[in-house]
Design a protein around this motif. Structure first.
Motif, mmCIF file in Angstrom:
data_model
loop_
_atom_site.group_PDB
_atom_site.id
_atom_site.type_symbol
_atom_site.label_atom_id
_atom_site.label_comp_id
_atom_site.label_asym_id
_atom_site.label_seq_id
_atom_site.Cartn_x
_atom_site.Cartn_y
_atom_site.Cartn_z
ATOM 1 N N UNK A 182 -51.174 12.062 -13.209
ATOM 2 C CA UNK A 182 -50.771 10.681 -12.934
ATOM 3 C C UNK A 182 -50.722 10.433 -11.420
ATOM 4 N N UNK A 183 -51.214 9.283 -11.021
ATOM 5 C CA UNK A 183 -51.172 8.935 -9.598
ATOM 6 C C UNK A 183 -51.093 7.422 -9.424
ATOM 7 N N UNK A 184 -50.663 7.035 -8.239
ATOM 8 C CA UNK A 184 -50.587 5.622 -7.883
ATOM 9 C C UNK A 184 -51.640 5.305 -6.822
ATOM 10 N N UNK A 255 -48.359 -8.097 1.110
ATOM 11 C CA UNK A 255 -48.786 -7.055 2.042
ATOM 12 C C UNK A 255 -48.960 -5.694 1.392
ATOM 13 N N UNK A 256 -48.542 -5.571 0.132
ATOM 14 C CA UNK A 256 -48.690 -4.285 -0.543
ATOM 15 C C UNK A 256 -48.752 -4.510 -2.047
ATOM 16 N N UNK A 257 -49.614 -3.794 -2.717
ATOM 17 C CA UNK A 257 -49.708 -3.839 -4.175
ATOM 18 C C UNK A 257 -50.185 -2.474 -4.647
ATOM 19 N N UNK A 258 -49.821 -2.135 -5.856
ATOM 20 C CA UNK A 258 -50.186 -0.811 -6.358
ATOM 21 C C UNK A 258 -50.332 -0.823 -7.873
ATOM 22 N N UNK A 259 -51.044 0.161 -8.385
ATOM 23 C CA UNK A 259 -51.124 0.353 -9.825
ATOM 24 C C UNK A 259 -51.142 1.849 -10.126
ATOM 25 N N UNK A 260 -50.694 2.178 -11.335
ATOM 26 C CA UNK A 260 -50.649 3.570 -11.765
ATOM 27 C C UNK A 260 -51.797 3.901 -12.688
ATOM 28 N N UNK A 261 -52.213 5.150 -12.650
ATOM 29 C CA UNK A 261 -53.309 5.636 -13.490
ATOM 30 C C UNK A 261 -52.915 6.976 -14.092
ATOM 31 N N UNK A 262 -53.227 7.174 -15.373
ATOM 32 C CA UNK A 262 -53.111 8.522 -15.930
ATOM 33 C C UNK A 262 -54.463 8.935 -16.488
ATOM 34 N N UNK A 263 -54.791 10.204 -16.265
ATOM 35 C CA UNK A 263 -56.067 10.769 -16.712
ATOM 36 C C UNK A 263 -55.769 11.949 -17.628
ATOM 37 N N UNK A 264 -56.271 11.876 -18.853
ATOM 38 C CA UNK A 264 -56.097 12.953 -19.823
ATOM 39 C C UNK A 264 -57.233 13.955 -19.617
ATOM 40 N N UNK A 291 -62.378 -3.746 5.352
ATOM 41 C CA UNK A 291 -61.028 -4.315 5.314
ATOM 42 C C UNK A 291 -60.093 -3.581 4.354
ATOM 43 N N UNK A 292 -60.662 -2.757 3.484
ATOM 44 C CA UNK A 292 -59.864 -2.127 2.439
ATOM 45 C C UNK A 292 -59.016 -0.988 2.999
ATOM 46 N N UNK A 293 -57.690 -1.122 2.858
ATOM 47 C CA UNK A 293 -56.751 -0.051 3.206
ATOM 48 C C UNK A 293 -56.110 0.430 1.902
ATOM 49 N N UNK A 294 -56.556 1.547 1.444
ATOM 50 C CA UNK A 294 -56.118 2.041 0.138
ATOM 51 C C UNK A 294 -55.793 3.524 0.249
ATOM 52 N N UNK A 295 -54.729 3.951 -0.441
ATOM 53 C CA UNK A 295 -54.307 5.340 -0.438
ATOM 54 C C UNK A 295 -53.997 5.773 -1.878
ATOM 55 N N UNK A 296 -54.256 7.034 -2.155
ATOM 56 C CA UNK A 296 -53.930 7.638 -3.448
ATOM 57 C C UNK A 296 -52.699 8.513 -3.272
ATOM 58 N N UNK A 297 -51.718 8.321 -4.158
ATOM 59 C CA UNK A 297 -50.484 9.112 -4.097
ATOM 60 C C UNK A 297 -50.219 9.701 -5.478
ATOM 61 N N UNK A 298 -50.428 11.009 -5.621
ATOM 62 C CA UNK A 298 -50.149 11.658 -6.891
ATOM 63 C C UNK A 298 -48.643 11.774 -7.104
ATOM 64 N N UNK A 299 -48.234 11.650 -8.359
ATOM 65 C CA UNK A 299 -46.825 11.732 -8.701
ATOM 66 C C UNK A 299 -46.322 13.173 -8.483
ATOM 67 N N UNK A 300 -45.013 13.334 -8.270
ATOM 68 C CA UNK A 300 -44.475 14.695 -8.193
ATOM 69 C C UNK A 300 -44.560 15.381 -9.550
ATOM 70 N N UNK A 301 -44.442 16.698 -9.541
ATOM 71 C CA UNK A 301 -44.409 17.437 -10.802
ATOM 72 C C UNK A 301 -43.250 16.967 -11.666
ATOM 73 N N UNK A 302 -43.396 16.929 -12.998
ATOM 74 C CA UNK A 302 -44.537 17.462 -13.750
ATOM 75 C C UNK A 302 -45.681 16.484 -13.957
#
Length: 410
Positions: A182-184, A255-264, A291-302
């Motif tokens: 899972x990551x945001x 100024x900020x927006x995000x979405x979550x993703x899970x990959x099985x 213009x795109x400023x985008x970052x991937x942030x994986x969730x902490x364990x587990x």
């Protein structure tokens, strides 16, 4: 058995917030009335109990473990339920209620299978261990992970009573538990007064996020590297936008927006490779749009990475369960990979217990949804299958064989 399943439904154990004490008390009391005395509570926190019960065999070895979790997902919107979700209700041969398929029906079947074995004085060589765990629906930190880390469960094989059906009940015995990562995805823009967005240059983070979400939904899966698996022909599953948030309020340019993703994920995939694939995809989007400023942030364990697991189709426990299912159902279920993530990787990869990922009453699509249900018939079938499988796996060894490695049918 049916009444007990209804009692389990009527005893809330919703996670989050997570509190299994009431359902644990109900479980222990009901087991005691069936003569199953001696259940133990093991808990990392008082409100997150795990219940363990052992039916001893003549020699105490091998040990077969049946596992189901005490918690359920939240009810969701009550108006979409045909029945009271906290009252087990039978309509046209189907039992409705929150968590009945995931997995309170399976819990009830586990209890009555063991009660039946005890009542007839079944000749078991090894022990049958029932593990009713906490917190499966939110990462298992207080349940399976705690039990394994503290060395509180040891067994030679295990079966999880997660719902086995997709199109119909009992259609597959699931040898693979797909993992999960899972990551945001965070997208940044220009926060300012929204009245001047047409006069001054700015980047609407929500609009940019929507584009990234759309591109990821359309293209990310095709960029993932993974080894093909015969029991998971569909490959990994990518779910973008499982959570979405952004902006501040009316009048404020977001100024900020995000979405979550899970990959099985499948056996053979690694988090390092997955992260590389996701980051590489996002880097392509950056090159396309300066213009795109985008970052991937994986969730902490587990949630960052739950490892996939699988058990061999030749494992004695698999053969014992298949044989029992064929006797009860009249057909031999197909072997498959479970679409969802279960506690199988915790027990198998961390605890060293070969584990069947799922074989229980109900259908996966009905779990976590309004009007969750199982057929009443499947409840009784589950109890019979679990009792017969234990009789086979824990039977006295056949003198004609050199070891216990291949349990025989009775």
């Amino acid at each position: 058995l049916l009444d007990f399943a209804c009692e389990l439904v009527a005893t809330p154990s919703i996670n989050p917030p997570g509190d299994e004490r009431a359902v644990a008390r109900l479980l222990i009391g009901h087991m005691a009335r069936l003569g199953l005395v001696g259940a133990e509570i093991k808990a990392k926190k008082p409100e997150r109990p795990n219940v363990l019960f052992r039916l001893p065999g003549k020699e105490g070895s091998p040990v077969l473990m049946y596992n189901g979790h005490l918690d359920t997902k939240p009810i969701g919107e009550r108006g979409r339920w045909q029945t009271d979700p906290l009252r087990g209700t039978v309509i046209d041969g189907r039992l409705y209620g929150v968590g009945i398929g995931d997995v309170k029906g399976g819990l009830a079947a586990m209890v009555y299978a063991v009660a039946a074995l005890r009542a007839v004085g079944a000749p078991l060589v090894g022990d049958l261990l029932l593990v009713f765990s906490a917190d499966e629906e939110a990462g298992s930190a207080f349940g399976a992970q705690y039990l394994v880390e503290e060395g509180l469960v040891q067994a030679d094989a295990a079966l999880l009573v997660e719902p086995a059906g997709i199109q119909q009940e009992w259609e597959s015995l699931h040898l693979v538990s797909r993992g999960n990562s899972c990551f945001r995805t965070k997208v940044y823009g220009t926060q300012m007064h929204s009245s001047i967005s047409d006069r001054l240059p700015g980047v609407n983070a929500s609009v940019k996020m929507a584009y990234v979400l759309w591109r990821m939904a359309r293209d990310l899966r095709s960029r993932l590297r993974y080894p093909p698996h015969p029991l998971c022909p569909q490959g990994p599953t990518v779910n973008v936008g499982v959570t979405v948030k952004g902006g501040v309020f009316y009048g404020v340019y977001p100024g900020c927006a995000e979405f979550g993703t899970d990959i099985r994920v499948l056996p053979g995939m690694t988090w390092e490779q997955l992260r590389e694939d996701v980051e590489g995809f996002v880097e392509e989007l950056r090159r396309e749009d300066p213009e795109l400023r985008v970052e991937i942030e994986f969730e902490p364990d587990p949630l960052r990475w739950i490892e996939p697991s699988e058990i061999s189709p030749e494992a004695p426990v698999v053969q014992a369960v298949l044989g029992a299912a064929e006797r009860v159902l009249g057909n031999r279920p197909a072997l498959s990979g479970y679409p969802a993530t279960t506690d199988a990787p915790v027990f198998q990869l961390r605890g060293g217990i070969p584990t069947i990922a799922a074989f229980g009453p109900g259908r996966i699509p009905l779990a976590h949804s309004p009007n969750e249900q199982i057929t009443v018939a499947s409840l009784l079938q589950a109890a019979k299958i679990y009792a017969l499988a234990a009789l086979t796996f824990l039977a006295p060894p056949d003198p004609s064989r050199s070891s216990f490695s291949q349990p025989h049918s009775q």
